[in-house]
Design a protein around this motif. Structure first.
Motif: not given
Ligand SMILES: C[S@@+](CC[C@H](N)C(=O)[O-])C[C@H]1O[C@@H](n2cnc3c(N)ncnc32)[C@H](O)[C@@H]1O
Length: 316
Positions: A3, A6, A38, A41, A44-45
């Motif tokens: 995804i 990442y 985004s 993400w 979560t990164n």
């Protein structure tokens, strides 16, 4: 699964393991993640960066986190089946849940690690997390937050966001479970570092005597874990200063192995907030599952995740 940029982070690695172990979760997670933006993400990164170093230091495998998440989901489904039959949560005593969950390393770890994942994977948990981050960002702009109290941090991810947002504040953190507090301490160390002003208190919030003038009290997913949440909310009203605010999340018709107090509707949550001496400034209502018109939620016992920012009522 790849995804965006990442592709190699620990969050995705844990997801891959969950999906390989559980066919239902494979489909569910794929559908859930298809529509994330985004910002999600990037969050979560950032989670992965801190969580991976924590897992390395304490020798926790990605498989263990995946198992905790799968257990959380299975426990939840079993409780939902019982709730559909009885209309009640399966526990009604705090002592029973404390014995079975809060003081059990196995159960508590499964819960906090599982919830750390559901924070991102379940649409409504993430929706409330998003509301929290948005709200503390606005508070940082408009209010002076010098003294912060968080009750029941669990995995500690809200605390981390607050530490990053209110850099100069003093933080008090209260949790009845030493397992939960230990994880919160580790998460703070790995996500924010050691240069923070945080005192951790292993205590029942009902016995906690704080400074009585907190600017912000955070109580996420705790009220439904108490026999008498109104009593606790009244204690919290006494702990905030006249300009202090309370951010809370809870749920209606949402069975879980450690939920005791059943709010049967959003209205019952709102009434209790009002009765405690607080008034709602903003709120977020997130129904679970199929779309039911708002006017029918109460009658159909719709499961709802609920969050609100509240302040002390000026005068009755
Ligand atoms: C479901 S977890 C919530 C974790 C996190 N705040 C979240 O939003 O996911 C509930 C937390 O409340 C704590 N807790 C439950 N009853 C408590 C009490 N009476 N006093 C202090 N903490 C309590 C539990 O130990 C646990 O860490």
């Amino acid at each position: 699964m790849v995804i965006g940029k990442y592709k190699d982070d620990i969050f995705l690695e844990i997801i891959r393991i969950i999906q390989s172990k559980n066919v239902f979760q494979k489909k569910m997670i794929k559908n859930e993640l298809a529509s994330r933006d985004s910002v999600f993400w990037a969050r979560t990164n950032s989670f992965s960066v801190g969580f991976e170093t924590l897992m390395e230091e304490y020798n926790i495998s990605a498989e263990k986190i995946a198992d905790c998440y799968i257990k959380l989901c299975k426990d939840m489904v079993l409780e939902q089946i019982k709730f559909k039959k009885t209309g009640k949560y399966s526990s009604n005593s705090f002592a029973e849940v404390a014995d079975r969950v809060y003081h059990s390393k196995h159960e508590m770890e499964a819960m906090v690690y599982g919830l750390a994942m559901s924070q991102f994977l379940w649409k409504n948990h993430y929706g409330l997390f998003d509301y929290f981050i948005e709200t503390i960002g606005e508070l940082q702009e408009s209010e002076e937050i010098t003294n912060y109290l968080e009750v029941g941090p669990g995995h500690g991810l809200h605390l981390v966001e607050s530490l990053k947002t209110f850099e100069a504040a003093h933080f008090d953190v209260v949790d009845i479970s030493s397992i939960s507090l230990d994880l919160s301490k580790k998460v703070v160390k790995h996500f924010v570092g050691s240069n923070v002003d945080v005192s951790f208190h292993h205590q029942d919030i009902r016995d906690y005597k704080g400074i009585c003038s907190y600017d912000l009290v955070v109580i996420n997913e705790v009220l439904e874990h108490l026999e008498d949440p109104l009593e606790m909310m009244k204690c919290v009203v006494d702990l905030i200063g006249n300009n202090g605010v309370v951010f809370l999340t809870t749920c209606a018709n949402a069975p879980s192995i450690d939920h005791i107090y059943l709010y049967d509707s959003v209205e019952s949550i709102q009434d209790q907030i009002n009765e405690s001496g607080l008034e709602i400034i903003t709120e977020r209502l997130l129904p679970v599952g199929h779309v039911v018109p708002r006017s029918l939620w109460k009658g159909k016992s719709v499961e709802v995740n609920y969050g609100a920012l509240c302040r002390k009522k000026i005068s009755e």
